[in-house]
Design an enzyme around this catalytic site. Structure first.
Site, short mmCIF file in Angstrom:
data_model
loop_
_atom_site.label_atom_id
_atom_site.label_comp_id
_atom_site.label_asym_id
_atom_site.label_seq_id
_atom_site.Cartn_x
_atom_site.Cartn_y
_atom_site.Cartn_z
N PHE A 227 -3.30 24.20 -4.23
CA PHE A 227 -2.04 23.32 -4.57
C PHE A 227 -1.95 22.91 -6.28
O PHE A 227 -0.94 22.43 -6.50
CB PHE A 227 -2.15 21.82 -3.98
N ASN B 192 4.02 12.06 -4.25
CA ASN B 192 3.24 10.92 -3.58
C ASN B 192 3.31 9.74 -4.44
O ASN B 192 2.41 8.96 -4.31
CB ASN B 192 2.01 11.24 -3.05
N ARG C 257 2.19 4.48 -1.24
CA ARG C 257 2.72 5.57 -0.73
C ARG C 257 3.15 5.60 0.74
O ARG C 257 4.23 6.34 0.93
CB ARG C 257 1.40 6.58 -0.52
N ARG D 176 -6.46 1.79 -5.83
CA ARG D 176 -6.54 2.94 -4.79
C ARG D 176 -5.98 2.19 -3.45
O ARG D 176 -5.33 2.90 -2.77
CB ARG D 176 -7.87 3.37 -4.60
N HIS E 290 -0.40 8.28 -9.12
CA HIS E 290 -1.68 8.72 -9.44
C HIS E 290 -2.75 7.21 -9.71
O HIS E 290 -2.07 6.27 -10.32
CB HIS E 290 -1.86 9.60 -10.48
N LYS F 164 4.61 8.65 -10.87
CA LYS F 164 4.83 9.92 -10.79
C LYS F 164 6.36 10.30 -11.01
O LYS F 164 7.13 9.44 -10.63
CB LYS F 164 4.32 10.88 -9.63
N THR G 49 -3.75 9.96 -0.07
CA THR G 49 -3.10 10.82 -0.67
C THR G 49 -1.97 11.39 -0.06
O THR G 49 -0.77 11.48 -0.63
CB THR G 49 -4.26 12.15 -1.06
#
Ligand code: ADP
Ligand code: MG
Length: 137
Positions: free
Chosen positions: A57, A112, A102, A85, A115, A9, A91
């Site tokens: 959000f 964060n 993260r 993941r 993705h 991100k 998250t």
């Protein structure tokens, strides 16, 4: 073998973490099969995250995702969806396990850092959203 989609991100790219994050994928046995750096348009960000369009959000998520360039890749390996993941962590970085991307790099639930597709079916859709089949090796 399974494929999944990863996005580093805008915060991850702005903080110069691309190499560190990609290294984690490779060290976990995931292969980079396609990769590109782009700036998402607002319509593309909205379409990509359409599943969240009714969430409170959503607007903040879209504004953040178009705030700077991202690095998008296709990862391949055994159990790639779940493996990615696990490498990402929860998250909310405050809840992410130590040693996850993260936990180590993310500043907030908005910023964060990464993705990752959350199922094999979503991975297929997300990969085809960004890459033509002939550009995945
Ligand atoms: P993940 O990215 O872990 O798959 P989701 O698919 O649930 O998480 O949400 C997509 C993105 O939307 C998250 O990565 C996060 O940036 C943002 N998000 C999710 N939940 C919230 C929340 N409660 N408040 C703010 N942003 C959120
Ligand atoms: Mg998700």
């Amino acid at each position: 073998m399974q494929e999944t989609l990863s996005i580093i991100k805008p915060d991850g790219v702005a903080n110069n973490l691309v190499g560190k994050i990609i290294s984690r994928f490779e060290e976990a046995g995931l292969e980079i099969c396609a990769i590109k750096k782009i700036r998402l348009s607002k319509p593309d960000a909205k379409a990509f995250y359409a599943v969240h369009k009714d969430q409170a959000f959503f607007a903040d998520l879209i504004d953040f995702m178009v705030s700077g360039p991202v690095v998008i890749s296709v990862l391949k390996g055994q159990d790639a969806v779940n493996k990615n993941r696990e490498l990402m962590g929860a998250t909310n970085p405050k809840e992410a396990k130590a040693g996850t991307i993260r936990a180590d790099f993310a500043k907030s639930i908005d910023a964060n850092t990464v993705h990752g597709s959350d199922s094999e079916e979503n991975a297929k859709n997300e990969i085809s959203f960004f890459f033509a089949r002939q550009d995945i090796y």
